[in-house]
Design a protein around this motif. Structure first.
Motif, PDB file in Angstrom:
ATOM      1  N   TYR A 192       4.990  -8.430  11.330  1.00 24.40           N
ATOM      2  CA  TYR A 192       5.173  -7.019  11.687  1.00 24.40           C
ATOM      3  C   TYR A 192       3.933  -6.454  12.361  1.00 24.40           C
ATOM      4  CZ  TYR A 192       2.322  -5.378   7.690  1.00 24.40           C
ATOM      5  OH  TYR A 192       1.314  -5.114   6.808  1.00 24.40           O
ATOM      6  N   GLU A 193       4.140  -5.355  13.054  1.00 26.13           N
ATOM      7  CA  GLU A 193       3.029  -4.646  13.667  1.00 26.13           C
ATOM      8  C   GLU A 193       2.534  -3.648  12.632  1.00 26.13           C
ATOM      9  OE1 GLU A 193       2.278  -4.976  17.061  1.00 26.13           O
ATOM     10  OE2 GLU A 193       3.906  -6.406  17.412  1.00 26.13           O
ATOM     11  N   ARG A 194       1.275  -3.710  12.278  1.00 24.12           N
ATOM     12  CA  ARG A 194       0.801  -2.818  11.224  1.00 24.12           C
ATOM     13  C   ARG A 194       0.400  -1.458  11.797  1.00 24.12           C
ATOM     14  NH1 ARG A 194      -3.558  -2.446   6.475  1.00 24.12           N
ATOM     15  NH2 ARG A 194      -1.941  -2.352   4.905  1.00 24.12           N
ATOM     16  N   PRO A 195       1.126  -0.425  11.399  1.00 22.94           N
ATOM     17  CA  PRO A 195       0.772   0.892  11.922  1.00 22.94           C
ATOM     18  C   PRO A 195      -0.493   1.425  11.250  1.00 22.94           C
ATOM     19  CG  PRO A 195       2.552   1.079  10.326  1.00 22.94           C
ATOM     20  CD  PRO A 195       2.230  -0.382  10.439  1.00 22.94           C
ATOM     21  N   GLY A 196      -1.012   2.525  11.791  1.00 20.74           N
ATOM     22  CA  GLY A 196      -2.171   3.163  11.155  1.00 20.74           C
ATOM     23  C   GLY A 196      -1.720   3.937   9.934  1.00 20.74           C
ATOM     24  N   ARG A 197      -2.659   4.475   9.210  1.00 18.05           N
ATOM     25  CA  ARG A 197      -2.346   5.319   8.071  1.00 18.05           C
ATOM     26  C   ARG A 197      -1.595   6.558   8.507  1.00 18.05           C
ATOM     27  NH1 ARG A 197      -4.450   6.814   3.279  1.00 18.05           N
ATOM     28  NH2 ARG A 197      -5.348   5.060   2.200  1.00 18.05           N
ATOM     29  N   LYS A 198      -0.627   7.008   7.709  1.00 17.41           N
ATOM     30  CA  LYS A 198       0.079   8.252   8.036  1.00 17.41           C
ATOM     31  C   LYS A 198      -0.850   9.443   7.837  1.00 17.41           C
ATOM     32  CE  LYS A 198       3.996   8.431   9.872  1.00 17.41           C
ATOM     33  NZ  LYS A 198       5.282   7.829   9.619  1.00 17.41           N
ATOM     34  N   HIS A 199      -1.349   9.594   6.619  1.00 10.66           N
ATOM     35  CA  HIS A 199      -2.241  10.719   6.305  1.00 10.66           C
ATOM     36  C   HIS A 199      -3.441  10.202   5.529  1.00 10.66           C
ATOM     37  CE1 HIS A 199       0.913  13.609   7.373  1.00 10.66           C
ATOM     38  NE2 HIS A 199       1.749  12.824   6.686  1.00 10.66           N
ATOM     39  N   GLY A 200      -4.475  11.011   5.489  1.00  9.17           N
ATOM     40  CA  GLY A 200      -5.653  10.643   4.697  1.00  9.17           C
ATOM     41  C   GLY A 200      -6.487   9.590   5.408  1.00  9.17           C
ATOM     42  N   SER A 201      -7.535   9.125   4.723  1.00  7.62           N
ATOM     43  CA  SER A 201      -8.375   8.120   5.375  1.00  7.62           C
ATOM     44  C   SER A 201      -8.565   6.929   4.451  1.00  7.62           C
ATOM     45  CB  SER A 201      -9.731   8.731   5.733  1.00  7.62           C
ATOM     46  OG  SER A 201     -10.308   9.250   4.562  1.00  7.62           O
ATOM     47  N   THR A 202      -9.031   5.834   5.034  1.00 10.17           N
ATOM     48  CA  THR A 202      -9.166   4.595   4.263  1.00 10.17           C
ATOM     49  C   THR A 202     -10.158   4.767   3.120  1.00 10.17           C
ATOM     50  OG1 THR A 202      -9.811   2.277   4.335  1.00 10.17           O
ATOM     51  CG2 THR A 202     -10.886   3.726   5.910  1.00 10.17           C
ATOM     52  N   LYS A 203      -9.873   4.084   2.009  1.00  7.67           N
ATOM     53  CA  LYS A 203     -10.764   4.152   0.856  1.00  7.67           C
ATOM     54  C   LYS A 203     -11.702   2.962   0.852  1.00  7.67           C
ATOM     55  CE  LYS A 203      -7.711   7.288  -0.387  1.00  7.67           C
ATOM     56  NZ  LYS A 203      -6.457   7.595   0.314  1.00  7.67           N
ATOM     57  N   ASP A 235       0.840  -1.202   0.000  1.00  5.42           N
ATOM     58  CA  ASP A 235       0.000   0.000   0.000  1.00  5.42           C
ATOM     59  C   ASP A 235       0.869   1.244   0.000  1.00  5.42           C
ATOM     60  OD1 ASP A 235      -2.104  -1.662   0.095  1.00  5.42           O
ATOM     61  OD2 ASP A 235      -2.729  -1.181   2.139  1.00  5.42           O
ATOM     62  N   ALA A 236       0.294   2.328  -0.488  1.00  2.98           N
ATOM     63  CA  ALA A 236       1.047   3.571  -0.598  1.00  2.98           C
ATOM     64  C   ALA A 236       0.804   4.493   0.602  1.00  2.98           C
ATOM     65  CB  ALA A 236       0.678   4.289  -1.887  1.00  2.98           C
ATOM     66  N   ASP A 237       0.094   4.014   1.621  1.00  4.21           N
ATOM     67  CA  ASP A 237      -0.249   4.900   2.740  1.00  4.21           C
ATOM     68  C   ASP A 237       0.665   4.693   3.948  1.00  4.21           C
ATOM     69  OD1 ASP A 237      -1.081   2.437   3.499  1.00  4.21           O
ATOM     70  OD2 ASP A 237      -3.136   2.986   3.966  1.00  4.21           O
ATOM     71  N   LEU A 238       1.778   3.994   3.737  1.00  7.20           N
ATOM     72  CA  LEU A 238       2.784   3.731   4.769  1.00  7.20           C
ATOM     73  C   LEU A 238       2.302   2.793   5.868  1.00  7.20           C
ATOM     74  CD1 LEU A 238       4.280   7.310   4.861  1.00  7.20           C
ATOM     75  CD2 LEU A 238       5.442   5.267   4.043  1.00  7.20           C
ATOM     76  N   GLN A 239       1.186   2.093   5.599  1.00  7.77           N
ATOM     77  CA  GLN A 239       0.771   1.072   6.566  1.00  7.77           C
ATOM     78  C   GLN A 239       1.639  -0.181   6.406  1.00  7.77           C
ATOM     79  OE1 GLN A 239      -3.770   1.099   6.129  1.00  7.77           O
ATOM     80  NE2 GLN A 239      -3.400   0.781   8.298  1.00  7.77           N
ATOM     81  N   ASP A 240       2.244  -0.301   5.241  1.00  4.36           N
ATOM     82  CA  ASP A 240       3.170  -1.401   5.000  1.00  4.36           C
ATOM     83  C   ASP A 240       4.580  -0.818   5.012  1.00  4.36           C
ATOM     84  OD1 ASP A 240       0.913  -2.960   4.568  1.00  4.36           O
ATOM     85  OD2 ASP A 240       0.953  -2.665   2.406  1.00  4.36           O
TER      86      ASP A 240
END
Ligand code: UDP
Ligand code: MG
Length: 311
Positions: free
Chosen positions: A194-205, A93-98
């Motif tokens: 890994y521990e999956r962090p939340g989204r850095k910016h924006g909201s889930t689609k 994903d491009a939202d830095l959750q990965d």
């Protein structure tokens, strides 16, 4: 010769791209010089495409494919995999959750011979308990009703080898469910956790509606269990109906005690009506898949790209 391709579906991620590009390039540089980063712009209506094009103008390792509109996450990933040239193709994903840093470990297992390496989420602190619960329930259900084993707690953050990517491209189904398709191929997978962090910016689609659609796609592409339920319900209610017919005939012709029976009529009509509609709906879902497949439409349309020989 490209060693690693990283495929990133992008839908309105302008705020995440800078950090993503920096961290990703840093990680990849330590592994090899022969890498490419392939952004698939899935109809973003923010500045994402402009940012990506800007990166590609100064960095020849940046490739992009831009769709004419939003074709969905799965189609975006599929387009990227189809056009990636690397021996190892990583989707994330491009939202830095990965976290891009995990690529080093994934690639190490690839060099050891694993053709499919998953990143498995140990915890998902950044996501709602509703999402965690429904995701868990869904994968448990999939495990029970399909013959394939989709690894629990994995998403589309994974590495696949060249041959797996080619095979995936040969599966022409219109409603894609890539994690199922890859599990279906059966290569022995390796996991990193890994521990999956939340989204850095924006909201889930992924709204509830989209998640439901995705779940139905997953079930209908890998299981005929819902159809078997429909058949089972048909049998069950036929038996009940037969008994009730005998009972009714007996009441009328032998006992001569026929009562008005409004309530029982209402209840049974409504109930049978409901079961029938449910079963028609189940069949409809499968017909929809067939319909989408026979049309043979492309699963995405490209408006712009810096890849010369696109497929
Ligand atoms: N995405 C996409 N097309 C869509 C929806 C999402 O390309 O229609 C991308 C999005 O930009 C992100 C990734 O897919 O890079 C995962 O989406 P999101 O973070 O919204 O999903 P979640 O992590 O909440 O499941
Ligand atoms: Mg996300």
């Amino acid at each position: 010769m490209v060693e690693i391709s990283v495929v990133l579906p992008v839908y309105n991620e302008e705020q995440n791209l800078k950090e993503l590009y920096a961290r990703l390039s840093e990680t990849l540089r330590q592994l090899t010089n022969a890498y490419e980063i392939l952004f698939v712009n899935d109809g973003s209506n923010d500045g994402s495409l402009a940012i990506i094009k800007n990166y590609s103008s100064t960095d020849s390792r940046i490739k992009f494919i831009s769709f004419t509109r939003n074709f969905g996450h799965q189609n975006a990933i599929a387009a990227g995999i189809q056009n990636a040239r690397g021996n190892a193709v990583i989707t994330m994903d491009a939202d830095l959750q990965d976290p891009p840093e995990l690529i080093s470990d994934m690639h190490r297992y690839f060099t050891e011979g694993y053709k499919v390496v998953y990143a498995r989420r140990l915890s998902r602190p950044g996501e709602s308990s509703f999402k965690r619960f429904t995701a868990k329930a869904f994968y448990r259900l999939m495990k029970r009703i399909t013959a394939i084993d989709i690894p629990i707690d994995t998403g589309d953050f994974r590495l696949i080898g060249r041959e797996v990517a080619m095979k995936l491209g040969e599966m022409k189904e219109a409603n894609k469910f890539l994690r199922g398709q890859i599990a279906w191929m059966g290569f022995t997978p390796k996991f990193i956790e890994y521990e999956r962090p939340g989204r850095k910016h924006g909201s889930t689609k992924f709204t509830i509606k989209r998640m439901t659609r995705f779940a139905i796609d997953g079930i209908t592409s890998f299981s005929n269990f819902p159809l078997q339920i429909a058949t089972f319900l048909g049998f069950l209610f036929s038996i009940v109906a037969f008994i009730l017919i005998l009972y009714s005939l007996n009441s009328k012709y032998i006992l001569h005690q026929v009562v008005t029976g409004w309530t029982s009529l209402m209840v049974s009509t409504m109930f049978i009506g409901g079961v029938q509609l449910l079963c028609i709906g189940i069949i409809g879902e499968y017909i929809m898949r067939i319909n989408n497949d026979v049309k043979r439409r492309p699963s995405f349309i490209v408006e712009e790209s810096n890849i010369n020989d696109m497929s």
